[in-house]
Write a protein that holds these residues in place. Structure first.
Motif, PDB file in Angstrom:
ATOM      1  N   PHE A  49       1.012  -1.221   0.058  1.00  0.00           N
ATOM      2  CA  PHE A  49       0.112   0.192   0.054  1.00  0.00           C
ATOM      3  C   PHE A  49       0.938   1.040  -0.067  1.00  0.00           C
ATOM      4  N   PRO A  50       0.764   1.911  -1.009  1.00  0.00           N
ATOM      5  CA  PRO A  50       1.929   3.177  -1.245  1.00  0.00           C
ATOM      6  C   PRO A  50       1.230   4.256  -0.565  1.00  0.00           C
ATOM      7  N   LEU A  51       1.450   4.342   0.822  1.00  0.00           N
ATOM      8  CA  LEU A  51       0.763   5.386   1.515  1.00  0.00           C
ATOM      9  C   LEU A  51       1.334   6.774   1.370  1.00  0.00           C
ATOM     10  N   ALA A  52       2.700   6.773   1.618  1.00  0.00           N
ATOM     11  CA  ALA A  52       3.390   8.041   1.414  1.00  0.00           C
ATOM     12  C   ALA A  52       3.362   8.633   0.165  1.00  0.00           C
ATOM     13  N   THR A  53       3.425   7.562  -1.009  1.00  0.00           N
ATOM     14  CA  THR A  53       3.570   8.145  -2.472  1.00  0.00           C
ATOM     15  C   THR A  53       2.044   8.572  -2.680  1.00  0.00           C
ATOM     16  N   SER A  54       0.856   7.873  -2.087  1.00  0.00           N
ATOM     17  CA  SER A  54      -0.509   8.811  -2.440  1.00  0.00           C
ATOM     18  C   SER A  54      -0.550   9.945  -1.723  1.00  0.00           C
ATOM     19  N   ILE A  55      -0.081  10.327  -0.608  1.00  0.00           N
ATOM     20  CA  ILE A  55      -0.108  11.810   0.171  1.00  0.00           C
ATOM     21  C   ILE A  55       0.578  12.520  -0.968  1.00  0.00           C
ATOM     22  N   ILE A  57       1.298  12.689  -4.162  1.00  0.00           N
ATOM     23  CA  ILE A  57       0.671  12.816  -5.206  1.00  0.00           C
ATOM     24  C   ILE A  57      -0.506  13.641  -5.142  1.00  0.00           C
ATOM     25  N   SER A  58      -1.296  13.378  -3.868  1.00  0.00           N
ATOM     26  CA  SER A  58      -2.643  14.035  -3.491  1.00  0.00           C
ATOM     27  C   SER A  58      -2.288  15.719  -3.163  1.00  0.00           C
ATOM     28  N   VAL A  59      -1.189  15.688  -2.519  1.00  0.00           N
ATOM     29  CA  VAL A  59      -0.898  16.986  -2.200  1.00  0.00           C
ATOM     30  C   VAL A  59      -0.435  18.144  -3.483  1.00  0.00           C
ATOM     31  N   ILE A  60       0.363  17.302  -4.360  1.00  0.00           N
ATOM     32  CA  ILE A  60       0.659  18.030  -5.805  1.00  0.00           C
ATOM     33  C   ILE A  60      -0.612  18.241  -6.449  1.00  0.00           C
TER      34      ILE A  60
END
Length: 70
Positions: A49-55, A57-60
């Motif tokens: 589960f790419p939690l940090a990557t998802s966060i 990408i969401s911020v960007i």
């Protein structure tokens, strides 16, 4: 009809941008392997589960959309 045309053009550009991102996403070496990503591997079971990557990408994406609305 003028508003509909602009909406269709905007949606087309967004779909094209998503296509470009998906094409070049594999060439970014750190994407998907950040320290906050959750990864478990057992005998015949793998959970990722790419939690940090998802966060990130969401911020960007939130910043980009916020700038476009201004």
């Amino acid at each position: 009809m003028h508003g509909l045309g602009r909406s269709l053009i905007a949606m087309g550009l967004i779909i094209a941008l998503i296509g470009v991102v998906l094409t070049f996403a594999g060439k970014v070496p750190w994407l998907g392997r950040l320290p906050g990503d959750i990864y478990f591997k057992r005998n015949n079971f793998t959970f990722y589960f790419p939690l940090a990557t998802s966060i990130i990408i969401s911020v960007i994406l939130s910043l980009i959309l916020w700038l476009l609305r201004k």
